[in-house]
Design a protein around this motif. Sequence first.
Motif, PDB file in Angstrom:
ATOM      1  N   MET A   1      -2.653  -8.118   7.748  1.00 17.39           N
ATOM      2  CA  MET A   1      -1.873  -7.388   6.744  1.00 17.39           C
ATOM      3  C   MET A   1      -1.922  -5.896   7.017  1.00 17.39           C
ATOM      4  O   MET A   1      -0.995  -5.156   6.776  1.00 17.39           O
ATOM      5  CB  MET A   1      -2.412  -7.702   5.357  1.00 17.39           C
ATOM      6  CG  MET A   1      -1.649  -7.054   4.221  1.00 17.39           C
ATOM      7  SD  MET A   1      -2.319  -7.521   2.613  1.00 17.39           S
ATOM      8  CE  MET A   1      -2.058  -9.283   2.644  1.00 17.39           C
ATOM      9  N   TYR A   2      -3.082  -5.402   7.474  1.00 17.28           N
ATOM     10  CA  TYR A   2      -3.180  -4.001   7.781  1.00 17.28           C
ATOM     11  C   TYR A   2      -4.293  -3.822   8.777  1.00 17.28           C
ATOM     12  O   TYR A   2      -5.093  -4.700   9.019  1.00 17.28           O
ATOM     13  CB  TYR A   2      -3.464  -3.175   6.522  1.00 17.28           C
ATOM     14  CG  TYR A   2      -4.873  -3.333   6.036  1.00 17.28           C
ATOM     15  CD1 TYR A   2      -5.274  -4.484   5.368  1.00 17.28           C
ATOM     16  CD2 TYR A   2      -5.818  -2.345   6.297  1.00 17.28           C
ATOM     17  CE1 TYR A   2      -6.566  -4.646   4.967  1.00 17.28           C
ATOM     18  CE2 TYR A   2      -7.122  -2.507   5.889  1.00 17.28           C
ATOM     19  CZ  TYR A   2      -7.490  -3.665   5.221  1.00 17.28           C
ATOM     20  OH  TYR A   2      -8.772  -3.814   4.818  1.00 17.28           O
ATOM     21  N   GLU A  81       5.287  -0.755   6.756  1.00 17.97           N
ATOM     22  CA  GLU A  81       4.151  -1.498   6.217  1.00 17.97           C
ATOM     23  C   GLU A  81       3.692  -0.860   4.916  1.00 17.97           C
ATOM     24  O   GLU A  81       3.552   0.353   4.821  1.00 17.97           O
ATOM     25  CB  GLU A  81       3.003  -1.519   7.228  1.00 17.97           C
ATOM     26  CG  GLU A  81       1.850  -2.412   6.812  1.00 17.97           C
ATOM     27  CD  GLU A  81       0.846  -2.643   7.932  1.00 17.97           C
ATOM     28  OE1 GLU A  81      -0.085  -3.428   7.733  1.00 17.97           O
ATOM     29  OE2 GLU A  81       1.020  -2.033   9.018  1.00 17.97           O
ATOM     30  N   TYR A  83       0.875  -0.307   1.873  1.00 20.05           N
ATOM     31  CA  TYR A  83      -0.576  -0.252   1.727  1.00 20.05           C
ATOM     32  C   TYR A  83      -0.929  -0.121   0.249  1.00 20.05           C
ATOM     33  O   TYR A  83      -0.279   0.618  -0.502  1.00 20.05           O
ATOM     34  CB  TYR A  83      -1.162   0.944   2.481  1.00 20.05           C
ATOM     35  CG  TYR A  83      -0.943   0.890   3.977  1.00 20.05           C
ATOM     36  CD1 TYR A  83      -1.885   0.317   4.818  1.00 20.05           C
ATOM     37  CD2 TYR A  83       0.207   1.435   4.544  1.00 20.05           C
ATOM     38  CE1 TYR A  83      -1.702   0.279   6.197  1.00 20.05           C
ATOM     39  CE2 TYR A  83       0.414   1.402   5.909  1.00 20.05           C
ATOM     40  CZ  TYR A  83      -0.545   0.827   6.737  1.00 20.05           C
ATOM     41  OH  TYR A  83      -0.340   0.791   8.096  1.00 20.05           O
ATOM     42  N   TYR A 108      -0.729  -7.831  -3.572  1.00 25.66           N
ATOM     43  CA  TYR A 108      -1.913  -7.902  -2.711  1.00 25.66           C
ATOM     44  C   TYR A 108      -2.593  -6.545  -2.718  1.00 25.66           C
ATOM     45  O   TYR A 108      -1.999  -5.513  -3.058  1.00 25.66           O
ATOM     46  CB  TYR A 108      -1.542  -8.290  -1.276  1.00 25.66           C
ATOM     47  CG  TYR A 108      -0.674  -7.270  -0.590  1.00 25.66           C
ATOM     48  CD1 TYR A 108      -1.238  -6.206   0.105  1.00 25.66           C
ATOM     49  CD2 TYR A 108       0.718  -7.341  -0.669  1.00 25.66           C
ATOM     50  CE1 TYR A 108      -0.440  -5.239   0.698  1.00 25.66           C
ATOM     51  CE2 TYR A 108       1.522  -6.391  -0.076  1.00 25.66           C
ATOM     52  CZ  TYR A 108       0.934  -5.339   0.608  1.00 25.66           C
ATOM     53  OH  TYR A 108       1.728  -4.382   1.191  1.00 25.66           O
ATOM     54  N   ASP A 110      -5.065  -4.219  -0.115  1.00 19.43           N
ATOM     55  CA  ASP A 110      -5.670  -4.101   1.207  1.00 19.43           C
ATOM     56  C   ASP A 110      -7.179  -3.906   1.107  1.00 19.43           C
ATOM     57  O   ASP A 110      -7.954  -4.599   1.768  1.00 19.43           O
ATOM     58  CB  ASP A 110      -5.046  -2.935   1.977  1.00 19.43           C
ATOM     59  CG  ASP A 110      -3.589  -3.176   2.299  1.00 19.43           C
ATOM     60  OD1 ASP A 110      -3.316  -4.136   3.025  1.00 19.43           O
ATOM     61  OD2 ASP A 110      -2.733  -2.419   1.814  1.00 19.43           O
ATOM     62  N   SER A 135      -7.540  -8.260   0.975  1.00 12.34           N
ATOM     63  CA  SER A 135      -8.000  -8.349   2.359  1.00 12.34           C
ATOM     64  C   SER A 135      -9.468  -8.003   2.508  1.00 12.34           C
ATOM     65  O   SER A 135     -10.195  -8.640   3.270  1.00 12.34           O
ATOM     66  CB  SER A 135      -7.166  -7.427   3.261  1.00 12.34           C
ATOM     67  OG  SER A 135      -5.830  -7.860   3.321  1.00 12.34           O
ATOM     68  N   VAL A 174      -6.414   4.295   7.190  1.00  9.83           N
ATOM     69  CA  VAL A 174      -5.671   3.152   6.661  1.00  9.83           C
ATOM     70  C   VAL A 174      -4.208   3.572   6.662  1.00  9.83           C
ATOM     71  O   VAL A 174      -3.708   4.172   5.712  1.00  9.83           O
ATOM     72  CB  VAL A 174      -6.147   2.757   5.257  1.00  9.83           C
ATOM     73  CG1 VAL A 174      -5.488   1.447   4.814  1.00  9.83           C
ATOM     74  CG2 VAL A 174      -7.660   2.624   5.223  1.00  9.83           C
TER      75      VAL A 174
END
Length: 397
Positions: A1-2, A81, A83, A108, A110, A135, A174
Motif C-alpha cells: 500500500m505504501y 498514491e 497516504y 485504510y 498507513d 498497514s 512516507v
Amino acid sequence: MYTYVLKWLTAFSIIVLVGCGQLEQNLPSDVEMNEETNVDHENEEEVRSEGVEESLERLKVHFIDVGQADATLFEYSAEGEDYRILFDAGHWMEEDLVHYLQVNDIEYIDIMVGSHPHADHIGQMDLILEAMDVSEVWMSGDIATSQTFLRVMEAIEASGADYHEPRAGEVYDVGPLEIEILNPDQLTGDVHEGSISAMFTYGDTRFVLTGDAEKQTEEAMIKRGYELDADVLQLGHHGSSTSTIPAFLQAVNPSVAIISAGKDNQYGHPHREVVERVSDAEVEMYATFVHGTIVVESDGETLQIRTEKDGDVNPSNQQQAEIEGEPLEEQVVESDCININEATIDLLQEINHIGEERAEALMELRPFESMEDLRRINGIGDGRLTDIINEGIACVR
C-alpha cells in the motif's frame, strides 16, 4: 500500500518562506467549517529544508474533536498514491473517531501511532483495526494493565498489521512527508516520559506532536539537540501545566498552537498558566473544546486553517482547574470517567492496574471518599495510584 524509508538524522541548513494560499476541504458532510485563516510567515527566516518539492499536493492535518482525548489525522497524496497517518486514537468510551474517519471516506490507515498506552490516546485503536485496513501500528513499548490496552494489543495481533516501537533519532519518509522521532530514546517505566513525540515535515512546513510528554521529556528533547522549530505545535498533555515549559515553547517557536481537550473536563485543561504563556508568546491558539475539529492545510509553503466553530482561546475563557477549591482528582465529573463507587466489575477493569481480583476488592471496599482511598486495596501503592490518576479515566462521585 505504501513504502517508507528509514534514514538516520543528518545536519543541514535551510531557509523557509511561508506565505498565503487557498484552502480546499474534505470534512464530514455533517460538519460545516468556518472561514479559513491564513498563517503568514513572510518575515521569518528559519533553519529548515533546502526547498519545497515542486507541485506538492495539499496535506490536510485534522485535529479531530474527540473530547478529552487526542486524535490527529494526516491526509495527503503524491504521484497517484494516497497516504493516511493517524496519531493517537481518541477516547475508549466513544466511537466518534471511527465515525469521523468513515464519514471522511478513510478506508485504510498507513501508520497508526499510539503515543502512549493511556485510554484517551489509544481508546479506539481496536475499533479502527476491526473497521479498516491498517498497514502498520507504532507504539511506545510501555505497557498498561487496562482492558483498553489489552484489547488494542490483541487487535493488533489479530489484524496482521506490522508493529514497530520507534525511537528518538529515527527518520522516516512516507511519500513526501518526513517523520522524525524526537522521543523516546529509551523507556523508563513512566508512560508520559515514554510518549512518542515527532516532527512532521511537509515541504517547508513543520508540525510537532508530543502526546502527553511532560517537563522532563521536553527538556530531554531540547538537550538531544534536535532542530525543534516548527509552524504548528500541539500542546502536550492537553494543555496541562505539566507540559509546554517556556524553554520548549521557545525552542519550537510555533505560529500556531493546537489544544485537544474536552469541554468542562475534570482536569481544567488547558491550564491558565499555559494559555497565558502561549498567549504572551503571540502564538495563535485553537482548541477543540472551543473550535471543534480544526483542519490545517499545507501546500508545502503556506498554512491555512479552518475550524468547525468560531471562538477564541485566551486566559479569560480557559476552563477552571478546580471546582469550589476541591483537589483536581477529587472533583465530581461528567460521564467521561469511571465512577469507582458505582462502576460494574467490567468497567473497573478498564482502569490501569485494576484487574478482576482488584476490581472485586474495590467493590467490597466501597464507598471511597477520594481517589487516594484506593490505597486501601492490596497492591495499590503510591506509584500505581499516581498511574491511575494520571490515566484520567477513574473518578469518585
